[in-house]
Write an enzyme that holds these catalytic residues in place. Structure first.
Site, PDB file in Angstrom:
ATOM      1  N   GLY A 289       0.786  -1.228   0.000  1.00  0.00           N
ATOM      2  CA  GLY A 289       0.000   0.000   0.000  1.00  0.00           C
ATOM      3  C   GLY A 289       0.818   1.278   0.000  1.00  0.00           C
ATOM      4  N   GLU A 290       2.133   1.174   0.204  1.00  0.00           N
ATOM      5  CA  GLU A 290       2.967   2.372   0.172  1.00  0.00           C
ATOM      6  C   GLU A 290       2.998   2.959  -1.239  1.00  0.00           C
ATOM      7  OE1 GLU A 290       6.825   1.432   1.661  1.00  0.00           O
ATOM      8  OE2 GLU A 290       6.134   1.100   3.724  1.00  0.00           O
TER       9      GLU A 290
ATOM     10  N   ARG B 163      -9.496  23.940   5.876  1.00  0.00           N
ATOM     11  CA  ARG B 163     -10.462  24.366   6.894  1.00  0.00           C
ATOM     12  C   ARG B 163      -9.914  24.237   8.309  1.00  0.00           C
ATOM     13  NH1 ARG B 163     -15.710  21.230   4.667  1.00  0.00           N
ATOM     14  NH2 ARG B 163     -14.081  19.865   3.816  1.00  0.00           N
TER      15      ARG B 163
ATOM     16  N   LYS C  54     -27.542  32.751   9.751  1.00  0.00           N
ATOM     17  CA  LYS C  54     -27.949  31.535  10.482  1.00  0.00           C
ATOM     18  C   LYS C  54     -27.731  31.743  11.978  1.00  0.00           C
ATOM     19  CE  LYS C  54     -25.178  28.778   8.153  1.00  0.00           C
ATOM     20  NZ  LYS C  54     -24.644  29.516   6.993  1.00  0.00           N
TER      21      LYS C  54
ATOM     22  N   ARG D   9     -28.784  30.156  16.072  1.00  0.00           N
ATOM     23  CA  ARG D   9     -29.398  29.171  16.956  1.00  0.00           C
ATOM     24  C   ARG D   9     -29.801  29.928  18.222  1.00  0.00           C
ATOM     25  NH1 ARG D   9     -29.119  23.850  16.340  1.00  0.00           N
ATOM     26  NH2 ARG D   9     -27.289  24.012  14.988  1.00  0.00           N
TER      27      ARG D   9
ATOM     28  N   THR E 133     -21.095  18.581   2.422  1.00  0.00           N
ATOM     29  CA  THR E 133     -22.244  17.662   2.445  1.00  0.00           C
ATOM     30  C   THR E 133     -23.463  18.263   1.751  1.00  0.00           C
ATOM     31  OG1 THR E 133     -23.083  18.493   4.558  1.00  0.00           O
ATOM     32  CG2 THR E 133     -21.463  16.685   4.638  1.00  0.00           C
TER      33      THR E 133
ATOM     34  N   GLY F  24     -25.717  20.044   3.113  1.00  0.00           N
ATOM     35  CA  GLY F  24     -26.854  20.173   4.017  1.00  0.00           C
ATOM     36  C   GLY F  24     -27.264  21.617   4.247  1.00  0.00           C
TER      37      GLY F  24
END
EC number: 2.7.6.1
Length: 315
Positions: free
Chosen positions: A38-39, A96, A195, A197, A226, A228
């Site tokens: 896998g290397e 990020r 936005k 809350r 995602t 969302g």
């Protein structure tokens, strides 16, 4: 033009091919594969001594594999006496993770990646729409951060029959980007989704600042993950009377439940670029359209090699 050589790993081979065609060059001959355990296995199969080398490789998912391919390719080319090595990273993964939020015990991984690239011998980095522009300061080598907005705006103006459009920022943090897009769109109007809350364990509320009723809304962002939040924003805009909602973003991260979210009826179309290849699941939606940044990146590569201005591309 200096002796330019282009190489690519396995992250964005189609984009690399388009860039090479724009520059009338062939992609360099390199083996980029895996050993049996896998290397990562890299071998440069042509002479690069003294050449101006550009490695085209997004560090998208699988992020660690693609990052290590890039790192190992740089080392192989450096040991082969390449004259200069530029890492062309259309999508810069880990961007990020650029700060410690509220002094939490977490790494600043964007800085770690920058150090990693510098330490193996990268002379310069060319990237597109960094999530946070200050990441350029993490590097000890020059960084050119180009913008996908001209390509996106050209599509908005020429390819879609927009009716009374309004540019929408999906959050407060994206206002600068949305304002720049609105200016390029003949100073069209702008709206902002705030936005909030109200308190713990209470659903997030979306306040729309601006009049979107009866208008085509253009949601703009640097990336879609995602999807969302994007879909909730589109739903909120439709509830406020928006006629159609188009989403534009440079980077199509599309992780997790993205395919399910993007199938939402609230989104009329999603337009992204080819900095990250689309998965078969996303392609099957027939709602996502891809624009190419190959022309812009090819021009940036040409300018870097000829020691010309990059900023002049956007003035």
């Amino acid at each position: 033009m200096p002796d330019i050589k282009l190489f690519t790993g396995n992250a964005t081979p189609e984009l690399a091919k388009r860039i090479s065609e724009r520059l009338y060059l062939s992609l360099g001959d390199a083996t980029v594969g895996r050993f049996s355990d896998g290397e990562i296995q890299v071998q440069i199969n042509e002479n690069v001594r003294g050449s101006d080398v550009f490695i085209i490789q997004s560090t998208c998912a699988p992020t660690n594999d693609n990052l290590m391919e890039l790192i190992v390719m740089v080392d192989a080319l450096r040991r082969a006496s390449a004259g200069r090595i530029t890492a062309v990273i259309p999508y810069f993964g880990y961007a990020r993770q650029d700060r410690r939020v509220r002094s939490a015990r977490v790494p600043i991984t964007a800085k770690v990646v920058a150090d990693f690239l510098s330490s193996v011998g990268v002379d310069r980095v060319l990237t597109c729409d960094l999530h946070a522009e200050q990441i350029q300061g993490f590097f000890d080598v020059p960084v050119d951060n180009v913008f996908g907005s001209p390509v996106l705006v050209h599509d908005m103006l020429k390819k879609i029959d927009m009716q009374n459009p309004i540019v929408v920022s999906p959050d407060i943090g994206g206002v600068v980007r949305a304002r720049a897009i609105a200016k390029l769109l003949n100073d069209t109007d702008m709206a902002i989704i705030d936005k909030r809350r109200p308190r713990a364990n209470v659903a997030q509320v979306m306040h729309i600042i601006g009049d979107v009723a009866g208008r085509d809304c253009i949601l703009v962002d640097d990336m879609i993950d995602t999807g969302g939040t994007l879909c909730k924003a589109a739903e909120a805009l439709k509830e406020r009377g928006a006629k159609r909602v188009f989403a534009y973003a440079t980077h199509a991260v599309f992780s997790g439940s993205a395919a399910k979210n993007l199938a939402s009826d609230a989104l009329d179309e999603v337009v992204v670029t080819d900095t990250i290849p689309l998965s078969p699941e996303i392609k099957a939606l027939n709602k996502v359209r891809v624009l190419t940044l190959s022309g812009m990146l090819a021009e940036a590569i040409r300018r870097i090699s000829n020691e010309e201005s990059i900023s002049a591309m956007f003035t």
